[in-house]
Design a protein around this motif. Structure first.
Motif, short mmCIF file in Angstrom:
data_model
loop_
_atom_site.label_atom_id
_atom_site.label_comp_id
_atom_site.label_asym_id
_atom_site.label_seq_id
_atom_site.Cartn_x
_atom_site.Cartn_y
_atom_site.Cartn_z
N ALA A 273 0.84 -1.21 0.00
CA ALA A 273 0.00 0.00 0.00
C ALA A 273 0.87 1.26 0.00
O ALA A 273 0.50 2.28 -0.58
CB ALA A 273 -0.93 -0.01 1.21
N ARG A 274 2.04 1.17 0.63
CA ARG A 274 2.96 2.32 0.66
C ARG A 274 3.51 2.59 -0.74
O ARG A 274 3.67 3.73 -1.15
CB ARG A 274 4.11 1.98 1.61
N ASN A 275 3.77 1.52 -1.48
CA ASN A 275 4.46 1.68 -2.76
C ASN A 275 3.54 1.78 -3.96
O ASN A 275 3.98 2.16 -5.04
CB ASN A 275 5.43 0.51 -2.99
N GLN A 276 2.30 1.40 -3.80
CA GLN A 276 1.38 1.41 -4.94
C GLN A 276 0.28 2.42 -4.67
O GLN A 276 -0.55 2.22 -3.80
CB GLN A 276 0.75 0.01 -5.13
N LYS A 277 0.30 3.48 -5.44
CA LYS A 277 -0.62 4.60 -5.20
C LYS A 277 -2.08 4.20 -5.41
O LYS A 277 -2.98 4.86 -4.90
CB LYS A 277 -0.29 5.76 -6.16
N ASN A 278 -2.33 3.17 -6.22
CA ASN A 278 -3.72 2.79 -6.50
C ASN A 278 -4.27 1.74 -5.53
O ASN A 278 -5.32 1.17 -5.78
CB ASN A 278 -3.89 2.31 -7.95
N LEU A 279 -3.54 1.49 -4.43
CA LEU A 279 -4.08 0.56 -3.41
C LEU A 279 -4.39 1.31 -2.12
O LEU A 279 -3.52 1.95 -1.53
CB LEU A 279 -3.07 -0.56 -3.10
N PHE A 280 -5.66 1.24 -1.72
CA PHE A 280 -6.07 1.77 -0.42
C PHE A 280 -6.29 0.56 0.49
O PHE A 280 -7.00 -0.38 0.13
CB PHE A 280 -7.38 2.56 -0.56
N LEU A 281 -5.65 0.59 1.67
CA LEU A 281 -5.70 -0.58 2.56
C LEU A 281 -6.30 -0.19 3.91
O LEU A 281 -5.89 0.78 4.53
CB LEU A 281 -4.27 -1.09 2.77
N GLU A 282 -7.29 -0.96 4.34
CA GLU A 282 -7.83 -0.77 5.70
C GLU A 282 -7.89 -2.13 6.37
O GLU A 282 -8.56 -3.05 5.89
CB GLU A 282 -9.21 -0.13 5.64
#
Ligand SMILES: Cc1cc2nc3c(=O)[nH]c(=O)nc-3n(C[C@H](O)[C@H](O)[C@H](O)COP(=O)(O)OP(=O)(O)OC[C@H]3O[C@@H](n4cnc5c(N)ncnc54)[C@H](O)[C@@H]3O)c2cc1C
Length: 248
Positions: free
Chosen positions: A167-176
């Protein structure tokens, strides 16, 4: 495809959660779509089980990693899982598949920013999503992926650090990532409580109604989320379910 592969154990990726790999000789790169599963059984079962020696497991790695297929499972003490804990690296295991239609929609290249892909992982249900994300995040940079995970405790979250880094490296992933019990002081990037459609919609915003929703985990979790999403006016054909039969 049915083939005999070579098993190897790779360690724990959460409390009581084993990561293992099977190296298979047959090239399945062109047939394996992330999100699919295989059926596996030991070639020489040591203690044949009444329940049968085979199990289905989602492939947790992307096709690019062939000839290695990766898997993760909760160790339950069943005979099949004990063999996973005990058998030496190199033990032969029969693998058939890949099977299943729990795969991303077509046309992702043209998909717009307001049509998110929402992935909901109950515990070990993260496995097909690891394959999907490792394959698709870089390939489809304009598609927003939302990954919600729900686990009992922090220690039981599979691939915790790996998902954080992704999630830190991929701008298109939002993680909850949500836990229902707090076993250790809650790290700032995790949340406590219960995952509900409203909670997800709040994170996704306006575009939630245009999303495709993928749910993986125990049959009871998958069925309750499917019902809740339909109750929140997400169209039936936009809800994709992957119940891990065999777990309660
Ligand atoms: C598509 C799919 C993908 C899966 N992916 C994963 C994964 O990535 N990781 C993971 O840990 N588990 C996964 N599972 C569940 C896995 O197949 C095992 O059922 C589960 O791990 C429990 O096995 P056990 O040996 O611990 O339990 P056991 O106590 O030996 O088995 C539990 C009970 O479930 C029954 N059962 C087992 N498999 C099935 C089945 N496929 N359908 C109906 N009943 C069954 C058995 O007969 C037994 O009564 C998946 C299941 C499916 C169907």
């Amino acid at each position: 495809m049915e083939t005999v592969g070579s098993f190897s154990r790779k360690g724990l990726v959460a409390e009581n959660t084993l990561f293992f790999q099977i190296e298979i000789p047959q090239d399945i790169k062109d047939r394996f779509i992330p999100g699919q599963y295989v059926h596996m059984e030991w070639v020489t079962p040591v203690a044949p089980e009444e329940k049968g020696d085979g199990r289905d497991f989602s492939i947790a790695s992307p096709p690019e990693e062939w000839p290695r297929l990766s898997f993760a499972t909760r160790l339950t003490g069943s005979a099949f899982k004990k063999h996973l804990e005990d058998f030496p690296d190199g033990t032969p295991i029969r693998v058939s598949g890949p099977y299943g239609e729990f795969t991303l929609p077509s046309g992702l290249e043209e998909r717009k920013w307001n049509e998110p892909v929402v992935l909901i992982a109950g515990g070990i249900g993260i496995t097909p999503f690891r394959s999907i994300l490792l394959h698709a995040l870089g390939r489809f940079p304009s598609v927003p992926f939302f990954l919600f995970t729900t686990n009992r405790t922090v220690k039981s979250i599979p691939f915790l650090d790996e998902l954080r880094n992704l999630a830190r490296n991929q701008k298109n992933l939002f993680l909850e990532q949500i836990v229902s019990k707090t076993d250790i002081p809650l790290p700032p990037d995790l949340e406590s409580g219960i995952l509900t459609p409203d909670r997800m919609f709040e994170a996704i915003g306006e575009r939630a109604k245009n999303g495709d929703y993928y749910i993986a985990g125990t049959p009871s979790l998958v069925s309750s989320f499917s019902t809740a999403l339909e109750g929140s006016h997400i169209r039936h054909e936009r809800i994709h379910a992957d119940p891990f039969f065999g777990y309660p």
